[in-house]
Design a protein around this motif. Structure first.
Motif, PDB file in Angstrom:
ATOM      1  N   GLU A  82       0.816  -1.212   0.000  1.00 21.26           N
ATOM      2  CA  GLU A  82       0.000   0.000   0.000  1.00 21.26           C
ATOM      3  C   GLU A  82       0.856   1.271   0.000  1.00 21.26           C
ATOM      4  O   GLU A  82       0.573   2.230  -0.720  1.00 21.26           O
ATOM      5  CB  GLU A  82      -0.904  -0.023   1.239  1.00 21.26           C
ATOM      6  CG  GLU A  82      -1.826   1.153   1.363  1.00 21.26           C
ATOM      7  CD  GLU A  82      -2.705   0.991   2.592  1.00 21.26           C
ATOM      8  OE1 GLU A  82      -3.675   0.217   2.522  1.00 21.26           O
ATOM      9  OE2 GLU A  82      -2.403   1.613   3.630  1.00 21.26           O
ATOM     10  N   GLU A  83       1.921   1.264   0.794  1.00 22.15           N
ATOM     11  CA  GLU A  83       2.804   2.439   0.844  1.00 22.15           C
ATOM     12  C   GLU A  83       3.530   2.627  -0.486  1.00 22.15           C
ATOM     13  O   GLU A  83       3.714   3.764  -0.945  1.00 22.15           O
ATOM     14  CB  GLU A  83       3.811   2.288   1.981  1.00 22.15           C
ATOM     15  CG  GLU A  83       3.173   2.431   3.361  1.00 22.15           C
ATOM     16  CD  GLU A  83       4.074   1.950   4.495  1.00 22.15           C
ATOM     17  OE1 GLU A  83       3.906   2.463   5.599  1.00 22.15           O
ATOM     18  OE2 GLU A  83       4.920   1.060   4.272  1.00 22.15           O
ATOM     19  N   ASN A  84       3.940   1.531  -1.122  1.00 23.70           N
ATOM     20  CA  ASN A  84       4.583   1.640  -2.429  1.00 23.70           C
ATOM     21  C   ASN A  84       3.642   2.267  -3.451  1.00 23.70           C
ATOM     22  O   ASN A  84       4.059   3.111  -4.239  1.00 23.70           O
ATOM     23  CB  ASN A  84       5.023   0.256  -2.923  1.00 23.70           C
ATOM     24  CG  ASN A  84       6.460  -0.068  -2.586  1.00 23.70           C
ATOM     25  OD1 ASN A  84       7.380   0.448  -3.212  1.00 23.70           O
ATOM     26  ND2 ASN A  84       6.646  -0.904  -1.578  1.00 23.70           N
ATOM     27  N   VAL A  85       2.380   1.845  -3.420  1.00 25.40           N
ATOM     28  CA  VAL A  85       1.419   2.358  -4.408  1.00 25.40           C
ATOM     29  C   VAL A  85       1.105   3.828  -4.136  1.00 25.40           C
ATOM     30  O   VAL A  85       0.923   4.621  -5.064  1.00 25.40           O
ATOM     31  CB  VAL A  85       0.135   1.492  -4.416  1.00 25.40           C
ATOM     32  CG1 VAL A  85      -0.910   2.074  -5.353  1.00 25.40           C
ATOM     33  CG2 VAL A  85       0.470   0.059  -4.825  1.00 25.40           C
ATOM     34  N   ALA A  86       1.078   4.191  -2.856  1.00 20.87           N
ATOM     35  CA  ALA A  86       0.760   5.579  -2.499  1.00 20.87           C
ATOM     36  C   ALA A  86       1.906   6.539  -2.816  1.00 20.87           C
ATOM     37  O   ALA A  86       1.701   7.755  -2.938  1.00 20.87           O
ATOM     38  CB  ALA A  86       0.405   5.676  -1.015  1.00 20.87           C
ATOM     39  N   LEU A  87       3.106   5.991  -2.981  1.00 18.96           N
ATOM     40  CA  LEU A  87       4.315   6.822  -3.079  1.00 18.96           C
ATOM     41  C   LEU A  87       4.258   7.924  -4.147  1.00 18.96           C
ATOM     42  O   LEU A  87       4.571   9.081  -3.844  1.00 18.96           O
ATOM     43  CB  LEU A  87       5.520   5.901  -3.304  1.00 18.96           C
ATOM     44  CG  LEU A  87       6.888   6.405  -2.904  1.00 18.96           C
ATOM     45  CD1 LEU A  87       6.900   6.869  -1.454  1.00 18.96           C
ATOM     46  CD2 LEU A  87       7.915   5.280  -3.102  1.00 18.96           C
ATOM     47  N   PRO A  88       3.851   7.613  -5.391  1.00 21.14           N
ATOM     48  CA  PRO A  88       3.825   8.699  -6.394  1.00 21.14           C
ATOM     49  C   PRO A  88       2.914   9.849  -5.987  1.00 21.14           C
ATOM     50  O   PRO A  88       3.212  11.007  -6.298  1.00 21.14           O
ATOM     51  CB  PRO A  88       3.297   8.005  -7.654  1.00 21.14           C
ATOM     52  CG  PRO A  88       3.601   6.564  -7.460  1.00 21.14           C
ATOM     53  CD  PRO A  88       3.496   6.312  -5.979  1.00 21.14           C
ATOM     54  N   LEU A  89       1.821   9.538  -5.308  1.00 18.34           N
ATOM     55  CA  LEU A  89       0.910  10.601  -4.882  1.00 18.34           C
ATOM     56  C   LEU A  89       1.542  11.429  -3.773  1.00 18.34           C
ATOM     57  O   LEU A  89       1.439  12.658  -3.762  1.00 18.34           O
ATOM     58  CB  LEU A  89      -0.410   9.997  -4.404  1.00 18.34           C
ATOM     59  CG  LEU A  89      -1.220   9.285  -5.486  1.00 18.34           C
ATOM     60  CD1 LEU A  89      -2.434   8.593  -4.872  1.00 18.34           C
ATOM     61  CD2 LEU A  89      -1.656  10.257  -6.564  1.00 18.34           C
ATOM     62  N   LEU A  90       2.216  10.762  -2.842  1.00 14.66           N
ATOM     63  CA  LEU A  90       2.875  11.491  -1.753  1.00 14.66           C
ATOM     64  C   LEU A  90       3.939  12.422  -2.325  1.00 14.66           C
ATOM     65  O   LEU A  90       4.092  13.559  -1.888  1.00 14.66           O
ATOM     66  CB  LEU A  90       3.497  10.506  -0.754  1.00 14.66           C
ATOM     67  CG  LEU A  90       2.480   9.654   0.029  1.00 14.66           C
ATOM     68  CD1 LEU A  90       3.195   8.592   0.848  1.00 14.66           C
ATOM     69  CD2 LEU A  90       1.620  10.530   0.929  1.00 14.66           C
ATOM     70  N   LEU A  91       4.669  11.928  -3.343  1.00 12.68           N
ATOM     71  CA  LEU A  91       5.709  12.756  -3.963  1.00 12.68           C
ATOM     72  C   LEU A  91       5.101  13.946  -4.697  1.00 12.68           C
ATOM     73  O   LEU A  91       5.764  14.955  -4.901  1.00 12.68           O
ATOM     74  CB  LEU A  91       6.554  11.916  -4.924  1.00 12.68           C
ATOM     75  CG  LEU A  91       7.387  10.816  -4.257  1.00 12.68           C
ATOM     76  CD1 LEU A  91       8.078   9.961  -5.305  1.00 12.68           C
ATOM     77  CD2 LEU A  91       8.406  11.394  -3.287  1.00 12.68           C
ATOM     78  N   SER A  92       3.839  13.817  -5.118  1.00 11.60           N
ATOM     79  CA  SER A  92       3.153  14.936  -5.781  1.00 11.60           C
ATOM     80  C   SER A  92       2.520  15.884  -4.786  1.00 11.60           C
ATOM     81  O   SER A  92       1.837  16.833  -5.177  1.00 11.60           O
ATOM     82  CB  SER A  92       2.056  14.410  -6.702  1.00 11.60           C
ATOM     83  OG  SER A  92       2.618  13.748  -7.793  1.00 11.60           O
ATOM     84  N   GLY A  93       2.653  15.600  -3.486  1.00 10.77           N
ATOM     85  CA  GLY A  93       2.117  16.507  -2.480  1.00 10.77           C
ATOM     86  C   GLY A  93       0.713  16.182  -2.021  1.00 10.77           C
ATOM     87  O   GLY A  93       0.094  16.970  -1.299  1.00 10.77           O
ATOM     88  N   VAL A  94       0.188  15.009  -2.451  1.00  7.69           N
ATOM     89  CA  VAL A  94      -1.134  14.599  -1.977  1.00  7.69           C
ATOM     90  C   VAL A  94      -1.023  14.197  -0.504  1.00  7.69           C
ATOM     91  O   VAL A  94      -0.029  13.586  -0.100  1.00  7.69           O
ATOM     92  CB  VAL A  94      -1.661  13.416  -2.828  1.00  7.69           C
ATOM     93  CG1 VAL A  94      -2.975  12.879  -2.284  1.00  7.69           C
ATOM     94  CG2 VAL A  94      -1.811  13.840  -4.287  1.00  7.69           C
ATOM     95  N   ARG A  95      -2.041  14.546   0.295  1.00  2.00           N
ATOM     96  CA  ARG A  95      -1.999  14.218   1.719  1.00  2.00           C
ATOM     97  C   ARG A  95      -2.051  12.709   1.915  1.00  2.00           C
ATOM     98  O   ARG A  95      -2.649  11.984   1.135  1.00  2.00           O
ATOM     99  CB  ARG A  95      -3.178  14.871   2.448  1.00  2.00           C
ATOM    100  CG  ARG A  95      -3.045  16.372   2.542  1.00  2.00           C
ATOM    101  CD  ARG A  95      -4.324  16.990   3.084  1.00  2.00           C
ATOM    102  NE  ARG A  95      -4.741  16.328   4.322  1.00  2.00           N
ATOM    103  CZ  ARG A  95      -5.982  16.386   4.803  1.00  2.00           C
ATOM    104  NH1 ARG A  95      -6.919  17.030   4.147  1.00  2.00           N
ATOM    105  NH2 ARG A  95      -6.284  15.777   5.933  1.00  2.00           N
TER     106      ARG A  95
END
Ligand code: ADP
Ligand code: ADP
Length: 226
Positions: free
Chosen positions: A99-112
């Motif tokens: 789940e954290e791997n999949v969320a990573l691109p969004l986190l890098l884009s500044g998504v909460r």
């Protein structure tokens, strides 16, 4: 309409020419297979199209904008915001859960984090991985890890998904499952795909095939109208 285009692209690794006048056009929503023998320049072409490598000469256009002239900051923003990637070996961050791997691109884009996690769960479920969200890559089979990598490549809803031998490390049945998911997701989202493969069975999923030979692109089937 054309989403991404390479015009007369040349690229050499030192004295080793890899691309010698490559031309390619990718249509909106099109799934394009890039085939050709090992060493012919397929990966180099993908890297130039994706703004990872800068051509020695020639042009790369995305959405009507010339992107090969952008600096590293501009190209990296483009990769983050508009492009998704899945490679032969999933390259999941081993310390992170699926789940954290999949969320990573969004986190890098500044998504909460809460929104990124929610979106990651949607993708994991769509790819049949919801039971595996907490596992790290060491706790996943090769096919499962590749599906997680695909989910990560798609989670930011890219305009273009770059897939370099996405089934190359999988047995043929698992590879078919990954390709079914890749193509199904791309179709559902209208995502264009550059699919580098040397396997005809994988290329058969594409709308159109081109072959790279000695750093040039040979068109096999007719291009769609612009
Ligand atoms: P393909 O993806 O079709 O196997 P590549 O684009 O990887 O082909 O390689 C094209 C040519 O560039 C080959 O001759 C390869 O050996 C060379 N090449 C690729 N990457 C590098 C590199 N990092 N350094 C030096 N030569 C490279
Ligand atoms: P592909 O599966 O696309 O053919 P390769 O196995 O040829 O890729 O290359 C894997 C990686 O090694 C690539 O990142 C490429 O840039 C690099 N590479 C390929 N050929 C060379 C080379 N001759 N010298 C240095 N690096 C290379």
């Amino acid at each position: 309409t054309t989403v991404l285009e390479a015009r007369d692209v040349h690229f050499a690794f030192g004295r080793t020419p890899a691309l010698r006048g490559a031309d390619l056009r990718l249509g909106e929503g099109e799934i394009l297979a890039v085939m050709g023998p090992s060493g012919s320049g397929k990966s180099t072409l993908l890297h130039c199209l994706a703004g990872i490598l800068v051509p020695d000469s020639g042009e790369i256009h995305f959405d009507g904008q010339r992107i090969d002239r952008l600096g590293e900051t501009g190209r990296s923003a483009l990769r983050r915001d508009k492009f998704g990637f899945v490679f032969q070996f999933g390259q999941l961050v081993p310390e992170l859960s699926a789940e954290e791997n999949v969320a990573l691109p969004l986190l890098l884009s500044g998504v909460r984090r809460s929104a990124a996690t929610a979106e990651a769960r949607v993708l994991l479920e769509r790819l049949g991985l919801d039971g595996l969200a907490a596992r790290t890559s060491g706790e996943l089979s090769g096919g499962q890890a590749q599906r997680v990598a695909l989910a990560r490549g798609l989670v930011a809803r890219p305009r273009v998904l770059f897939a370099d031998e996405p089934t190359g490390a999988l047995d043929s049945l698992t590879g078919e499952q990954v390709m079914d998911l890749l193509v199904g997701s791309a179709r559902a989202e209208g995502t264009s795909v550059v699919l580098v493969t040397h396997e005809p069975r994988v290329a058969a999923y594409a709308d159109r095939e081109v072959v790279v030979r000695d750093g040039k692109v040979l068109a096999l089937t007719a291009e769609p109208a612009a």
